[in-house]
Write a protein that holds these residues in place. Structure first.
Motif, PDB file in Angstrom:
ATOM      1  N   THR A  76      -1.241  11.764 -13.406  1.00  0.00           N
ATOM      2  CA  THR A  76      -0.672  11.016 -12.400  1.00  0.00           C
ATOM      3  C   THR A  76      -1.003  11.149 -10.971  1.00  0.00           C
ATOM      4  N   GLN A  92      -3.747  12.347  -7.877  1.00  0.00           N
ATOM      5  CA  GLN A  92      -5.218  12.341  -7.725  1.00  0.00           C
ATOM      6  C   GLN A  92      -5.834  13.568  -7.698  1.00  0.00           C
ATOM      7  N   PRO A  93      -6.856  13.599  -7.716  1.00  0.00           N
ATOM      8  CA  PRO A  93      -7.930  12.770  -8.228  1.00  0.00           C
ATOM      9  C   PRO A  93      -8.131  12.087  -9.564  1.00  0.00           C
ATOM     10  N   PHE A  94      -7.172  12.447 -10.285  1.00  0.00           N
ATOM     11  CA  PHE A  94      -7.273  11.953 -11.942  1.00  0.00           C
ATOM     12  C   PHE A  94      -6.272  10.704 -12.253  1.00  0.00           C
ATOM     13  N   ARG A  95      -6.153  10.028 -11.159  1.00  0.00           N
ATOM     14  CA  ARG A  95      -5.380   8.888 -11.548  1.00  0.00           C
ATOM     15  C   ARG A  95      -6.469   7.832 -12.138  1.00  0.00           C
ATOM     16  N   PRO A 142      -6.009   1.319 -11.601  1.00  0.00           N
ATOM     17  CA  PRO A 142      -5.152   0.424 -12.172  1.00  0.00           C
ATOM     18  C   PRO A 142      -5.949  -1.126 -12.515  1.00  0.00           C
ATOM     19  N   PRO A 143      -5.616  -1.676 -13.485  1.00  0.00           N
ATOM     20  CA  PRO A 143      -6.575  -2.975 -13.859  1.00  0.00           C
ATOM     21  C   PRO A 143      -6.769  -3.816 -12.719  1.00  0.00           C
ATOM     22  N   PRO A 156      -9.542  -7.534 -11.817  1.00  0.00           N
ATOM     23  CA  PRO A 156     -10.286  -8.482 -12.774  1.00  0.00           C
ATOM     24  C   PRO A 156     -11.736  -8.113 -12.525  1.00  0.00           C
ATOM     25  N   PRO A 181      -6.522   1.960   3.967  1.00  0.00           N
ATOM     26  CA  PRO A 181      -5.216   2.215   3.407  1.00  0.00           C
ATOM     27  C   PRO A 181      -4.573   1.070   2.375  1.00  0.00           C
ATOM     28  N   ALA A 182      -4.196   1.289   1.280  1.00  0.00           N
ATOM     29  CA  ALA A 182      -3.974   0.644   0.256  1.00  0.00           C
ATOM     30  C   ALA A 182      -3.149  -0.835   0.678  1.00  0.00           C
ATOM     31  N   LYS A 183      -2.480  -0.768   1.843  1.00  0.00           N
ATOM     32  CA  LYS A 183      -1.804  -2.252   2.048  1.00  0.00           C
ATOM     33  C   LYS A 183      -2.790  -2.924   2.659  1.00  0.00           C
ATOM     34  N   GLU A 228      -6.600  -6.023   0.018  1.00  0.00           N
ATOM     35  CA  GLU A 228      -6.987  -7.120  -0.423  1.00  0.00           C
ATOM     36  C   GLU A 228      -8.211  -7.640   0.502  1.00  0.00           C
ATOM     37  N   GLY A 271      -4.470 -13.905  -6.760  1.00  0.00           N
ATOM     38  CA  GLY A 271      -4.132 -12.190  -6.958  1.00  0.00           C
ATOM     39  C   GLY A 271      -4.244 -11.766  -5.751  1.00  0.00           C
ATOM     40  N   PRO A 300      -2.035 -12.207  -2.431  1.00  0.00           N
ATOM     41  CA  PRO A 300      -1.283 -13.035  -1.641  1.00  0.00           C
ATOM     42  C   PRO A 300      -1.507 -12.679   0.009  1.00  0.00           C
ATOM     43  N   LYS A 301      -1.534 -11.288   0.206  1.00  0.00           N
ATOM     44  CA  LYS A 301      -1.538 -10.911   1.746  1.00  0.00           C
ATOM     45  C   LYS A 301      -2.934 -11.572   2.224  1.00  0.00           C
TER      46      LYS A 301
END
Lengths: 684, 266
Positions: free
Chosen positions: A101, A103-106, A109-110, A112, A149-151, A154, A167, A169-170
């Motif tokens: 869990t 990093q860097p070994f995560r 996530p799926p 498309p 940053p992750a936020k 998108e 997929g 929304p933001k």
């Protein structure tokens, strides 16, 4: 020995000093030669690969360890400009090592897409070819783009997907805000396919503003639009009292009479309604006209109730002149030719009722402290200068002031703007996402002289806008064309002829889309002629009742004359036909009583349609879809049949699932539904 | 060298972790005996994003009344708080914004307040981060499922749950849904209630939703389950590991790995 000494005075043994020099130089050479392999040996990725192997050996068997290939792992995608070595450290992207869990070994996530087709930096930014943690993730002198940053992630999707994306929304929210908050009036935002974003708000023209409102209200509004209506789109320009007073003086001075002033107000429309029931009658009229489908009013708990398609009406009595309101209710198009408000055909009594109801919506404190000095030629001239400088004409039509060109910075490539070109406010983190978010949140924090006004946005809206802007990158502009997925562009369809004029007058396209043009508040009417029966359509236009028990936005009643109804219904029936709605698709003779009986069985038992629809008010309770109690008089059999077979094909995005019905099941259900007729003697 | 590497790795992690805990705690002016949630638990946010609503926590004294000036400290693995430590206001409450981490799934938030006689009173909250797949699942849920599966009604969206008998399960109902396997839930979404002998009121969405959307929906259901889905199938795991461990010690392993016939031997 002696001979040698004499004939060739060869150098004797090196001196100690020379030996020392030689030793030092060799050592330096050795050390310098060792630097490269040592650097390589102590590199970040080697350490991570080692710890990965250690964890793998502890947790799982040796097979994972044996199948692991050490060294730099590189993804090279020439046409996207991707050279990514991220997987040299992030060795567990496919999740082979279960349960890692940190990093860097995560595990990634799926998503498309296949990662090896798009690489990492396409979405995450950062420096792909770097092999140290520092250089790959953070800003260095040679590299300005740190990891995103992750936020804001998108924004990566938005480089290719230019329309709304389910997929993301933001991103979709941000794009729609750029349009609906009117950002693109001043800023140009051109997408990689060459299409510009267009404004989606509808700022009123100010060419006849003196008719509509008072100078005092205008002054208060310009000073702080949100004090009048919390939901106002107009931003706050943080003007001082004098500037606001001068601008209001100029706007009053440039105003000319509109076409609406030629309409005479009849005494009956201006009379104050009398009678004990007047108040109730007015409230009923406001409700029955479905004003709240578009306009909101703040209730006692300070919550907005109603739609946001038109302006908020909580304090409209403070704003409008009574005569203007009466003329507006009579026919809004005369004042504002491009308004989205339909022309209700109200009689004088209705105008009187509704105008007095609206004029009572008023806050006596709002303008109590506004006392303006009378306007002078100087203040008007100064006001005009301010209006030009502030860029009011970028959104509003104003007499004597041309819309400014290139008024604000072009944001087409803002997502790749070089940090060297960015002026940061003191104390800010030096990165692009924070800069863009801060600029949207409070533009004047970068300096009091800046022109950009302050918009009323929530933090999540600011984040969404920043996400949409970060998608405007250099990288996207160079992508191969086949990767770019453009959004839908509205067509320029407008109905023609006599009916077309009528539909324009009623502003049908404000809510309904037809042939790719129009709003999304109400059903698409492109195939309406194939869908509904002519007699039902006439009835509906006469008295639009609601089809859905739980819907609050409804079609208003426009008080159309019988001739107008006939014109509209005929036009819709003939012009809005789809293909394949004929007897070849469904032979209506096959819809007999046996078939209907089987259909009823299917409806109630096999498919449980009553969980969403009401076929019989006595027993059914389904509140999701439209009531079907009189569907046999509303829909045509062939539409019903095709709808049951594949609802999404007829109305994209409908909630009704595709049940994968067999032909005979769909036919039987159609037969049953066609038996559900309205009781005679009602509206007819 | 291996040790050194790990040591560096651990130190880097440690230092990275330390960065957020540097501000010194404000001095408490009062002490409470209990900390309670006013609002903010069980929220959903996209990974790396702030929760839509702030956490509002209240410190109460022994008499049950709110305490002003009590220190509240928040921590949670992967969660960033602004501020991480605060004193309660005049109504005995603190309001803190929290940003979830980059992993989809559960985040445990612990709020603590020191007690007068030493020790702390604490409160645990659960927050949920949605990754890409869960976000798609939420979109599917909000469009198709929520009308019947969520009892909450708004003027815009009246709930249909009470009209149905048997009543649909709420997706937060972990006690029931956690016991249904992924395959069964997928079947039920794709082929409707009757596929598993349940009510036909649950329609088949197999022709409406694409398989990745159904998978996303499933992932969303599993993420918001309350109580949460237990740790994945540990027994199977152990057998799997044991099997692999034994095999890896035998010459058969290399052969299997080459043939790539079994997933566990690869």
């Amino acid at each position: 020995m002696d001979d040698n000494n004499k004939s060739a005075p060869l150098r004797s043994r090196p001196t100690l000093r020379e030996l020392a020099y030689f030793g030092v130089v060799s050592l330096v050479l050795l050390v310098s030669l060792a630097i490269a392999p040592a650097k390589n040996y102590f590199s970040d990725w080697r350490h991570y690969q080692k710890s990965y192997l250690k964890i793998a050996a502890e947790r799982q068997s040796g097979t994972l360890v044996r199948s692991f290939h050490g060294g730099i792992h590189q993804t090279w995608i020439a046409n996207l400009g991707v050279v990514d070595r991220c997987e040299s450290c992030h060795v567990n992207m496919n999740g082979a090592l279960v349960g890692a869990t940190a990093q860097p070994f995560r595990k990634h996530p799926p998503i498309p897409h296949e990662i090896n087709q798009f690489g990492c930096v396409t979405c995450h930014r950062g420096q792909g070819p770097a092999t140290s943690v520092e250089e790959a993730h953070y800003t260095t002198e040679a590299w300005e783009q740190p990891l995103l940053p992750a936020k804001y992630l998108e924004s990566g999707c938005g480089q290719c997907h230019l329309g709304p994306l389910e997929g993301a929304p933001k991103l979709s929210e941000g794009r729609s805000l750029l349009s609906s908050m009117g950002c693109v009036h001043c800023h140009n935002v051109t997408q990689p396919d060459g299409n510009q974003l267009t404004p989606g708000d509808n700022p009123p023209p100010l060419t006849h503003i003196a008719e509509k409102t008072s100078r005092e209200w205008m002054y208060a509004w310009i000073k702080n639009p949100q004090a009048y209506a919390a939901s106002a789109t107009m931003p706050n320009f943080l003007l001082n009292d004098q500037d606001a007073a001068d601008i209001s003086a100029f706007l009053m001075a440039q105003s000319t009479p509109s076409a609406a002033t030629k309409v005479e107000i009849k005494p009956a429309a201006a009379a104050a309604p009398t009678g004990a029931d007047a108040a109730t009658e007015a409230t009923t009229l406001y409700g029955a006209s479905f004003c709240s489908s578009c306009h909101a009013v703040q209730n006692e708990a300070r919550n907005l109730v109603g739609g946001n398609f038109g302006p908020e009406l909580t304090r409209v009595g403070n704003k409008v002149n009574p005569d203007w309101l009466r003329r507006w209710l009579n026919n809004p198009v005369a004042y504002h030719p491009d308004t989205r408000m339909p022309h209700y055909r109200m009689d004088d009594k209705q105008v009187a009722l509704l105008s007095s109801f609206l004029l009572a919506k008023k806050d006596n404190d709002l303008l109590a402290n506004v006392h303006l000095a009378p306007s002078t030629a100087d203040s008007v001239a100064r006001g005009k200068k301010l209006v030009t400088e502030t860029g009011c004409a970028a959104c509003h039509q104003i007499n004597g002031v041309n819309p400014p060109q290139n008024f604000a910075p072009d944001l087409t490539r803002v997502g790749s703007r070089a940090l060297a070109q960015v002026v940061f406010a003191p104390g800010m983190k030096h990165n692009l996402p924070d800069y863009i978010a801060a600029k949207i949140h409070d533009p004047r924090s970068f300096g009091p002289g800046l022109k950009m006004p302050k918009f009323t946005l929530t933090d999540s809206q600011t984040g969404a806008l920043a996400t949409a802007l970060l998608a405007q990158t250099d990288r996207a502009a160079t992508y191969p064309k086949e990767l770019i997925i453009s959004g839908a562009r509205p067509s320029n369809y407008h109905p023609g002829g006599e009916a077309g004029k009528l539909m324009d007058d009623l502003r049908c396209l404000s809510c309904h889309a037809i042939n790719g043009n129009g709003g999304d508040m109400a059903p698409d009417l492109t195939w309406e002629g194939s869908a509904v029966q002519g007699a039902w359509l006439e009835d509906f236009l006469k008295n639009p009742n609601t089809l859905r028990p739980a819907l609050i936005r409804r079609m208003p009643k426009f008080n159309l004359s019988p001739e107008e109804i006939k014109t509209l219904a005929d036009y819709i029936s003939v012009a809005y036909q789809g293909s394949g709605f004929d007897s070849q698709t469904l032979d209506t003779h096959s819809l007999n009583a046996d078939s209907a009986a089987r259909g009823k069985q299917l409806f109630y038992s096999k498919y449980g349609c009553q969980s969403c629809h009401i076929a019989d008010y006595k027993n059914d309770k389904g509140y999701v879809g439209p009531a079907l109690t009189s569907v046999g008089t509303r829909l045509t059999p062939v539409w019903t049949y095709k709808w049951l077979k594949d609802p999404n094909a007829l109305r994209a995005g409908t909630l009704m699932p595709n049940f994968g019905l067999k032909d005979d099941e769909a036919r039987d259900l159609t037969a049953f539904l066609m038996t559900l007729k309205a009781k005679q003697g009602g509206s007819k | 060298m291996k040790r050194l590497g790990l040591l560096i790795f651990a130190t880097v992690l440690l230092l990275a972790g330390c960065r957020h805990f540097s501000p010194q705690a404000p001095k408490p002016a009062a002490y409470g005996t209990q900390i309670v949630e006013v609002s903010g638990g069980k929220q959903l946010a996209q990974v790396g994003s702030p929760l839509p609503q702030p956490l509002v926590l209240q410190v109460n004294g022994a008499d049950g009344n709110p305490v002003t000036g009590a220190l509240v400290m928040l921590h949670g693995e992967g969660v960033q708080f602004t501020p991480a430590q605060a004193l309660t206001d005049s109504s005995g409450q603190v309001t803190v914004t929290a940003q979830v981490g980059y992993n989809p799934g559960d985040y445990q938030v612990t709020a603590e307040t020191p007690k007068a006689g030493g020790g702390t009173a604490s409160l645990n909250l659960r927050e949920i981060a949605l990754g890409y797949e869960q976000t798609v699942g939420k979109m599917v849920n909000d469009k198709y499922c929520i009308r019947c599966h969520d009892p909450e009604s708004t003027p815009e969206r009246v709930s249909n749950l009470d009209n149905l008998s048997p009543a649909p399960h709420q997706f937060t109902d972990g006690a029931t849904l956690n016991r249904i396997s992924d395959a069964d839930l997928t079947n039920m979404i794709a082929h409707g209630g009757p596929a598993l002998g349940k009510s036909p009121q649950m329609p088949a969405y197999g022709a409406t939703l694409k398989p990745p959307e159904i998978k996303a929906m499933l992932s969303y259901i599993r993420t918001i389950a309350d109580p949460p889905v237990p740790e994945p199938r540990s027994e199977i795991w152990k057998i799997d590991i044991l099997f692999e461990f034994l095999l890896s010690r035998s010459p058969l392993a290399a052969f299997l790995a080459q043939r790539r016939c079994c997933h566990w031997a690869r």
